[in-house]
Design a protein around this motif. Structure first.
Motif, PDB file in Angstrom:
ATOM      1  N   VAL A   1       0.835  -1.198   0.000  1.00  0.00           N
ATOM      2  CA  VAL A   1       0.000   0.000   0.000  1.00  0.00           C
ATOM      3  C   VAL A   1       0.872   1.250   0.000  1.00  0.00           C
ATOM      4  O   VAL A   1       0.603   2.225  -0.711  1.00  0.00           O
ATOM      5  N   LYS A   2       1.950   1.221   0.783  1.00  0.00           N
ATOM      6  CA  LYS A   2       2.851   2.374   0.824  1.00  0.00           C
ATOM      7  C   LYS A   2       3.586   2.558  -0.497  1.00  0.00           C
ATOM      8  O   LYS A   2       3.874   3.694  -0.902  1.00  0.00           O
ATOM      9  N   ILE A   3       3.873   1.450  -1.181  1.00  0.00           N
ATOM     10  CA  ILE A   3       4.474   1.575  -2.518  1.00  0.00           C
ATOM     11  C   ILE A   3       3.489   2.249  -3.465  1.00  0.00           C
ATOM     12  O   ILE A   3       3.875   3.091  -4.296  1.00  0.00           O
ATOM     13  N   GLY A   4       2.204   1.897  -3.343  1.00  0.00           N
ATOM     14  CA  GLY A   4       1.183   2.543  -4.172  1.00  0.00           C
ATOM     15  C   GLY A   4       1.116   4.042  -3.914  1.00  0.00           C
ATOM     16  O   GLY A   4       1.012   4.840  -4.852  1.00  0.00           O
ATOM     17  N   TRP A   5       1.190   4.439  -2.640  1.00  0.00           N
ATOM     18  CA  TRP A   5       1.175   5.864  -2.314  1.00  0.00           C
ATOM     19  C   TRP A   5       2.440   6.557  -2.817  1.00  0.00           C
ATOM     20  O   TRP A   5       2.384   7.680  -3.340  1.00  0.00           O
ATOM     21  N   LEU A   6       3.586   5.886  -2.664  1.00  0.00           N
ATOM     22  CA  LEU A   6       4.844   6.486  -3.128  1.00  0.00           C
ATOM     23  C   LEU A   6       4.821   6.705  -4.637  1.00  0.00           C
ATOM     24  O   LEU A   6       5.172   7.785  -5.125  1.00  0.00           O
ATOM     25  N   MET A   7       4.395   5.698  -5.383  1.00  0.00           N
ATOM     26  CA  MET A   7       4.330   5.846  -6.834  1.00  0.00           C
ATOM     27  C   MET A   7       3.290   6.883  -7.248  1.00  0.00           C
ATOM     28  O   MET A   7       3.441   7.553  -8.276  1.00  0.00           O
ATOM     29  N   SER A   8       2.251   7.034  -6.444  1.00  0.00           N
ATOM     30  CA  SER A   8       1.245   8.056  -6.740  1.00  0.00           C
ATOM     31  C   SER A   8       1.831   9.453  -6.596  1.00  0.00           C
ATOM     32  O   SER A   8       1.574  10.340  -7.417  1.00  0.00           O
ATOM     33  N   PHE A   9       2.628   9.656  -5.553  1.00  0.00           N
ATOM     34  CA  PHE A   9       3.286  10.958  -5.385  1.00  0.00           C
ATOM     35  C   PHE A   9       4.268  11.234  -6.519  1.00  0.00           C
ATOM     36  O   PHE A   9       4.397  12.372  -6.981  1.00  0.00           O
ATOM     37  N   LEU A  10       4.951  10.184  -6.976  1.00  0.00           N
ATOM     38  CA  LEU A  10       5.975  10.377  -7.997  1.00  0.00           C
ATOM     39  C   LEU A  10       5.394  10.511  -9.400  1.00  0.00           C
ATOM     40  O   LEU A  10       6.030  11.108 -10.274  1.00  0.00           O
ATOM     41  N   THR A  11       4.198   9.952  -9.636  1.00  0.00           N
ATOM     42  CA  THR A  11       3.627   9.976 -10.986  1.00  0.00           C
ATOM     43  C   THR A  11       2.533  11.020 -11.157  1.00  0.00           C
ATOM     44  O   THR A  11       2.351  11.535 -12.266  1.00  0.00           O
ATOM     45  N   SER A  12       1.796  11.322 -10.094  1.00  0.00           N
ATOM     46  CA  SER A  12       0.719  12.310 -10.233  1.00  0.00           C
ATOM     47  C   SER A  12       1.263  13.711 -10.482  1.00  0.00           C
ATOM     48  O   SER A  12       0.527  14.611 -10.875  1.00  0.00           O
ATOM     49  N   TYR A  13       2.552  13.875 -10.261  1.00  0.00           N
ATOM     50  CA  TYR A  13       3.175  15.173 -10.510  1.00  0.00           C
ATOM     51  C   TYR A  13       3.191  15.513 -11.998  1.00  0.00           C
ATOM     52  O   TYR A  13       3.121  16.686 -12.384  1.00  0.00           O
ATOM     53  N   SER A  14       3.294  14.477 -12.842  1.00  0.00           N
ATOM     54  CA  SER A  14       3.418  14.707 -14.286  1.00  0.00           C
ATOM     55  C   SER A  14       2.148  15.328 -14.850  1.00  0.00           C
ATOM     56  O   SER A  14       1.031  14.899 -14.515  1.00  0.00           O
ATOM     57  N   PHE A  15       2.320  16.323 -15.696  1.00  0.00           N
ATOM     58  CA  PHE A  15       1.224  16.999 -16.395  1.00  0.00           C
ATOM     59  C   PHE A  15       0.189  17.579 -15.422  1.00  0.00           C
ATOM     60  O   PHE A  15      -1.003  17.648 -15.730  1.00  0.00           O
ATOM     61  N   ALA A  16       0.640  17.970 -14.243  1.00  0.00           N
ATOM     62  CA  ALA A  16      -0.261  18.568 -13.251  1.00  0.00           C
ATOM     63  C   ALA A  16      -0.027  20.072 -13.195  1.00  0.00           C
ATOM     64  O   ALA A  16       1.028  20.577 -13.578  1.00  0.00           O
ATOM     65  N   ASN A  17      -1.040  20.788 -12.699  1.00  0.00           N
ATOM     66  CA  ASN A  17      -0.882  22.229 -12.549  1.00  0.00           C
ATOM     67  C   ASN A  17      -0.076  22.540 -11.290  1.00  0.00           C
ATOM     68  O   ASN A  17       0.191  21.660 -10.461  1.00  0.00           O
ATOM     69  N   ASN A  18       0.300  23.801 -11.155  1.00  0.00           N
ATOM     70  CA  ASN A  18       1.147  24.186 -10.026  1.00  0.00           C
ATOM     71  C   ASN A  18       0.433  24.054  -8.694  1.00  0.00           C
ATOM     72  O   ASN A  18       1.071  23.789  -7.666  1.00  0.00           O
ATOM     73  N   GLU A  19      -0.874  24.261  -8.675  1.00  0.00           N
ATOM     74  CA  GLU A  19      -1.620  24.105  -7.428  1.00  0.00           C
ATOM     75  C   GLU A  19      -1.501  22.681  -6.898  1.00  0.00           C
ATOM     76  O   GLU A  19      -1.336  22.459  -5.696  1.00  0.00           O
ATOM     77  N   TRP A  20      -1.579  21.696  -7.804  1.00  0.00           N
ATOM     78  CA  TRP A  20      -1.470  20.300  -7.372  1.00  0.00           C
ATOM     79  C   TRP A  20      -0.056  19.991  -6.885  1.00  0.00           C
ATOM     80  O   TRP A  20       0.121  19.257  -5.909  1.00  0.00           O
ATOM     81  N   ARG A  21       0.940  20.561  -7.535  1.00  0.00           N
ATOM     82  CA  ARG A  21       2.324  20.325  -7.114  1.00  0.00           C
ATOM     83  C   ARG A  21       2.588  20.876  -5.716  1.00  0.00           C
ATOM     84  O   ARG A  21       3.268  20.249  -4.905  1.00  0.00           O
ATOM     85  N   ILE A  22       2.043  22.041  -5.447  1.00  0.00           N
ATOM     86  CA  ILE A  22       2.186  22.612  -4.099  1.00  0.00           C
ATOM     87  C   ILE A  22       1.410  21.780  -3.091  1.00  0.00           C
ATOM     88  O   ILE A  22       1.847  21.592  -1.941  1.00  0.00           O
TER      89      ILE A  22
ATOM     90  N   PHE B   1      -7.551  10.243  -3.712  1.00  0.00           N
ATOM     91  CA  PHE B   1      -6.394  11.044  -4.132  1.00  0.00           C
ATOM     92  C   PHE B   1      -6.331  11.147  -5.650  1.00  0.00           C
ATOM     93  O   PHE B   1      -6.176  12.238  -6.213  1.00  0.00           O
ATOM     94  N   TRP B   2      -6.481  10.014  -6.338  1.00  0.00           N
ATOM     95  CA  TRP B   2      -6.421  10.027  -7.794  1.00  0.00           C
ATOM     96  C   TRP B   2      -7.660  10.669  -8.410  1.00  0.00           C
ATOM     97  O   TRP B   2      -7.588  11.282  -9.481  1.00  0.00           O
ATOM     98  N   GLY B   3      -8.788  10.537  -7.728  1.00  0.00           N
ATOM     99  CA  GLY B   3      -9.967  11.241  -8.205  1.00  0.00           C
ATOM    100  C   GLY B   3      -9.781  12.748  -8.165  1.00  0.00           C
ATOM    101  O   GLY B   3     -10.138  13.470  -9.116  1.00  0.00           O
ATOM    102  N   ALA B   4      -9.193  13.240  -7.071  1.00  0.00           N
ATOM    103  CA  ALA B   4      -8.915  14.673  -6.972  1.00  0.00           C
ATOM    104  C   ALA B   4      -7.871  15.097  -7.990  1.00  0.00           C
ATOM    105  O   ALA B   4      -7.936  16.199  -8.549  1.00  0.00           O
ATOM    106  N   ARG B   5      -6.925  14.212  -8.258  1.00  0.00           N
ATOM    107  CA  ARG B   5      -5.903  14.546  -9.263  1.00  0.00           C
ATOM    108  C   ARG B   5      -6.528  14.703 -10.655  1.00  0.00           C
ATOM    109  O   ARG B   5      -6.180  15.636 -11.400  1.00  0.00           O
ATOM    110  N   LEU B   6      -7.449  13.827 -11.015  1.00  0.00           N
ATOM    111  CA  LEU B   6      -8.060  13.904 -12.339  1.00  0.00           C
ATOM    112  C   LEU B   6      -9.006  15.103 -12.464  1.00  0.00           C
ATOM    113  O   LEU B   6      -9.160  15.668 -13.541  1.00  0.00           O
ATOM    114  N   VAL B   7      -9.615  15.499 -11.338  1.00  0.00           N
ATOM    115  CA  VAL B   7     -10.584  16.602 -11.397  1.00  0.00           C
ATOM    116  C   VAL B   7      -9.902  17.961 -11.226  1.00  0.00           C
ATOM    117  O   VAL B   7     -10.204  18.914 -11.951  1.00  0.00           O
TER     118      VAL B   7
END
Length: 309
Positions: free
Chosen positions: A27-48, A297-303
């Motif tokens: 589960v922690k690997i899933g969260w770690l990869m989510s932090f490392l991959t959700s950054y791509s093609f995201a706006n600055n608000e999401w990065r902060i 988390f991923w739902g918020a990332r997509l929206v």
């Protein structure tokens, strides 16, 4: 100078056991990869937001302040320095900016009903004014693109380094390798040496504290000799540190040889024939709750996290 305390990179915090420690490593690997991959093609608000979430997780997990204070402080200082440096650097576009409003900001004429013109005060169009250059004084120029690049680079430095370190801080090396081996089981069908890969990863993670210990001992040995560096000069200093580096590699190779000999004495000939169950994997209620929050988390990332084009 204690590198094992002042620079706790890749080290596991055995005590106290926080709720992050008790989560399943997969589960922690899933969260770690989510932090490392959700950054791509995201706006600055999401990065902060990712930076804020990492700090929030650290505080909510009640990790001792002595563990994360110095490292997070240095990392935030580095991110802030990178942000300021990129903000005042050229943005790479090389364009000559011209404002959208006329040079005389007092009045603006615009057609009315297709034929007549009307004088409109500049105050009524103030909210429509767009400025590409945010600050300019002397050689220092800050543009919208430079600020955007500064946020991207500074946040990715903090997110990548601290998320990985937080994972290593709250997950034992044996749990990491067991979780990775469990997730890589489908690759066995393609004859991928999963066990050998995880064994190599386990030994690598165990070797990190040994490397820090050797570096620490060599630095202490140099400091206790009270060397007059000014008298040695540049050439002499380079010669001394070359000898230290050579000694470091010799000690590390000796440690690796001792580790290999210890495994051979214990009859370890092949990972497939000498498997060790490091950790029992089982999803509990807190793990399913973490998976549910990961879905949100991923739902918020997509929206909310997509870049507006």
């Amino acid at each position: 100078m204690d590198l094992l305390r002042s620079l706790p990179l890749g080290l596991y915090l055995e005590q106290p056991q926080t709720w992050l420690h008790k989560l399943d490593p997969r589960v922690k690997i899933g969260w770690l990869m989510s932090f490392l991959t959700s950054y791509s093609f995201a706006n600055n608000e999401w990065r902060i937001l990712l930076v804020a979430l990492l700090i929030l997780f650290t505080v909510l997990a009640r990790i001792p302040r002595r563990v994360w204070k110095e490292q997070m402080g240095w990392l935030l200082t580095l991110a802030l320095f990178v942000f300021l440096l990129i903000s005042i650097s050229p943005d790479g576009l090389g364009v000559q900016y011209q404002p959208r409003l006329p040079n005389n900001p007092q009045v603006l004429t615009q057609p009315v009903n297709g034929s007549k013109t009307e004088i409109v005060p500049a105050a009524t169009t103030e909210n429509q004014y767009y400025s590409y250059i945010l600050f300019s004084k002397g050689p220092v120029t800050v543009t919208r693109r430079s600020i955007d690049l500064a946020i991207r680079v500074s946040t990715i430095i903090f997110t990548v380094i601290y998320s990985s370190n937080l994972y290593l801080l709250t997950t034992a090396p044996e749990e990491i390798t067991t979780g990775i081996e469990s997730l890589m089981q489908p690759l066995r069908r393609f004859k991928v040496p999963v066990t050998e890969i995880t064994l190599t990863l386990t030994l690598s993670l165990r070797f990190i504290p040994l490397v820090l210990e050797e570096v620490q001992n060599l630095i202490r040995s140099v400091m206790t000799r009270a060397i007059n560096w000014k008298k040695l000069g540049l050439k002499g200093a380079v010669k001394v540190w070359t000898i230290v580096a050579e000694k470091l590699f010799k000690n590390l190779l000796l440690r690796a040889e001792q580790m290999a000999s210890a495994m051979m004495v214990r009859g370890f000939t092949s990972p497939n024939e000498h498997q060790v169950k490091w950790h029992e994997l089982r999803l509990r209620a807190r793990d399913w709750l973490a998976i549910a929050f990961l879905t949100l988390f991923w739902g918020a990332r997509l929206v909310l996290g997509n870049v507006q084009i």
